[in-house]
Write a protein that holds these residues in place. Structure first.
Motif, PDB file in Angstrom:
ATOM      1  N   ILE A 139      45.481  48.792 -30.115  1.00  0.00           N
ATOM      2  CA  ILE A 139      45.080  48.866 -31.547  1.00  0.00           C
ATOM      3  C   ILE A 139      45.743  49.776 -32.331  1.00  0.00           C
ATOM      4  O   ILE A 139      46.349  49.132 -33.319  1.00  0.00           O
ATOM      5  CB  ILE A 139      43.639  49.372 -31.174  1.00  0.00           C
ATOM      6  CG1 ILE A 139      42.523  48.386 -30.379  1.00  0.00           C
ATOM      7  CG2 ILE A 139      42.983  49.802 -32.576  1.00  0.00           C
ATOM      8  CD1 ILE A 139      41.404  49.033 -29.855  1.00  0.00           C
ATOM      9  N   ALA A 140      46.329  50.892 -31.956  1.00  0.00           N
ATOM     10  CA  ALA A 140      47.302  51.744 -32.790  1.00  0.00           C
ATOM     11  C   ALA A 140      48.292  50.941 -33.254  1.00  0.00           C
ATOM     12  O   ALA A 140      48.920  50.717 -34.334  1.00  0.00           O
ATOM     13  CB  ALA A 140      47.598  52.935 -32.126  1.00  0.00           C
ATOM     14  N   GLU A 141      48.993  50.247 -32.152  1.00  0.00           N
ATOM     15  CA  GLU A 141      50.342  49.420 -32.267  1.00  0.00           C
ATOM     16  C   GLU A 141      50.166  48.449 -33.312  1.00  0.00           C
ATOM     17  O   GLU A 141      50.877  48.030 -34.188  1.00  0.00           O
ATOM     18  CB  GLU A 141      50.833  48.939 -31.210  1.00  0.00           C
ATOM     19  CG  GLU A 141      52.258  48.177 -31.053  1.00  0.00           C
ATOM     20  CD  GLU A 141      52.417  47.815 -29.452  1.00  0.00           C
ATOM     21  OE1 GLU A 141      53.199  46.889 -29.667  1.00  0.00           O
ATOM     22  OE2 GLU A 141      52.620  48.736 -28.779  1.00  0.00           O
ATOM     23  N   LYS A 146      50.127  54.886 -37.893  1.00  0.00           N
ATOM     24  CA  LYS A 146      51.413  55.605 -37.874  1.00  0.00           C
ATOM     25  C   LYS A 146      51.380  56.916 -36.783  1.00  0.00           C
ATOM     26  O   LYS A 146      52.463  57.358 -36.344  1.00  0.00           O
ATOM     27  CB  LYS A 146      51.726  56.436 -39.180  1.00  0.00           C
ATOM     28  CG  LYS A 146      50.628  57.420 -39.684  1.00  0.00           C
ATOM     29  CD  LYS A 146      51.200  58.105 -40.852  1.00  0.00           C
ATOM     30  CE  LYS A 146      50.206  59.108 -41.336  1.00  0.00           C
ATOM     31  NZ  LYS A 146      50.590  59.736 -42.402  1.00  0.00           N
ATOM     32  N   ASN A 147      50.210  57.399 -36.383  1.00  0.00           N
ATOM     33  CA  ASN A 147      49.742  58.056 -35.580  1.00  0.00           C
ATOM     34  C   ASN A 147      49.753  57.339 -34.228  1.00  0.00           C
ATOM     35  O   ASN A 147      48.437  56.649 -33.907  1.00  0.00           O
ATOM     36  CB  ASN A 147      48.730  59.188 -35.806  1.00  0.00           C
ATOM     37  CG  ASN A 147      49.015  59.736 -37.175  1.00  0.00           C
ATOM     38  OD1 ASN A 147      50.322  60.482 -37.107  1.00  0.00           O
ATOM     39  ND2 ASN A 147      48.293  60.082 -37.832  1.00  0.00           N
TER      40      ASN A 147
END
Length: 156
Positions: A139-141, A146-147
């Motif tokens: 999900i972050a990718e 950015k974190n």
């Protein structure tokens, strides 16, 4: 740190060790492990937390401890944080993180935290979106966060 509603919101993530067990099966599928086969139970290796509104992500781990499986100091610290929190947010927190923390507290004799509300980003993601993966890392990718969730090079 309280947000505009006055609630203290805590984000938390844990990483656990594997269970070390003796197994007799000749195949790796459908393995059932009995309690007598466990040589070393799982333990919490590390945790990270951040208060809503703060910029700093705090991180604690067991990598420098003589006995890494002695997670009692981490559990006490987490209990104190949960005692401060009105709401705890974790990815898969309802099914894994918070239940694992509370279970380890029971085993290690750490008194449980005071009651708090939970919000699980994994549950909410599955409820509202169809994604190729519901992992926090994915999900972050795909959202360009950015974190990113860090890898675990400090542990085997």
């Amino acid at each position: 740190m309280a947000n505009e509603t006055g609630a203290k919101i805590l984000f938390v993530d844990i990483e656990t060790s594997y269970i070390l067990a003796k197994v007799w099966q000749s195949r790796l599928d459908n393995i059932n492990i009995g309690k007598d086969q466990i040589e070393r139970d799982m333990f919490i290796m590390s945790f990270a937390y951040k208060w809503m509104g703060e910029k700093i992500v705090h991180y604690f781990d067991q990598s420098k401890r003589r006995d890494m499986s002695d997670d009692k100091p981490l559990l006490r610290r987490m209990r104190d944080l949960f005692d401060e929190a009105d709401i705890v947010i974790a990815h898969n927190g309802r099914a894994f993180d918070v239940r694992t923390i509370k279970g380890r507290m029971m085993i290690r004799g750490v008194p449980p935290p005071s009651p708090f509300r939970q919000w699980d980003t994994y549950v909410e993601t599955k409820k509202h979106f169809q994604l190729s993966s519901n992992s926090l890392e994915y999900i972050a990718e795909v959202t360009g966060c950015k974190n990113r969730k860090l890898k675990h090079e400090r542990f085997p």
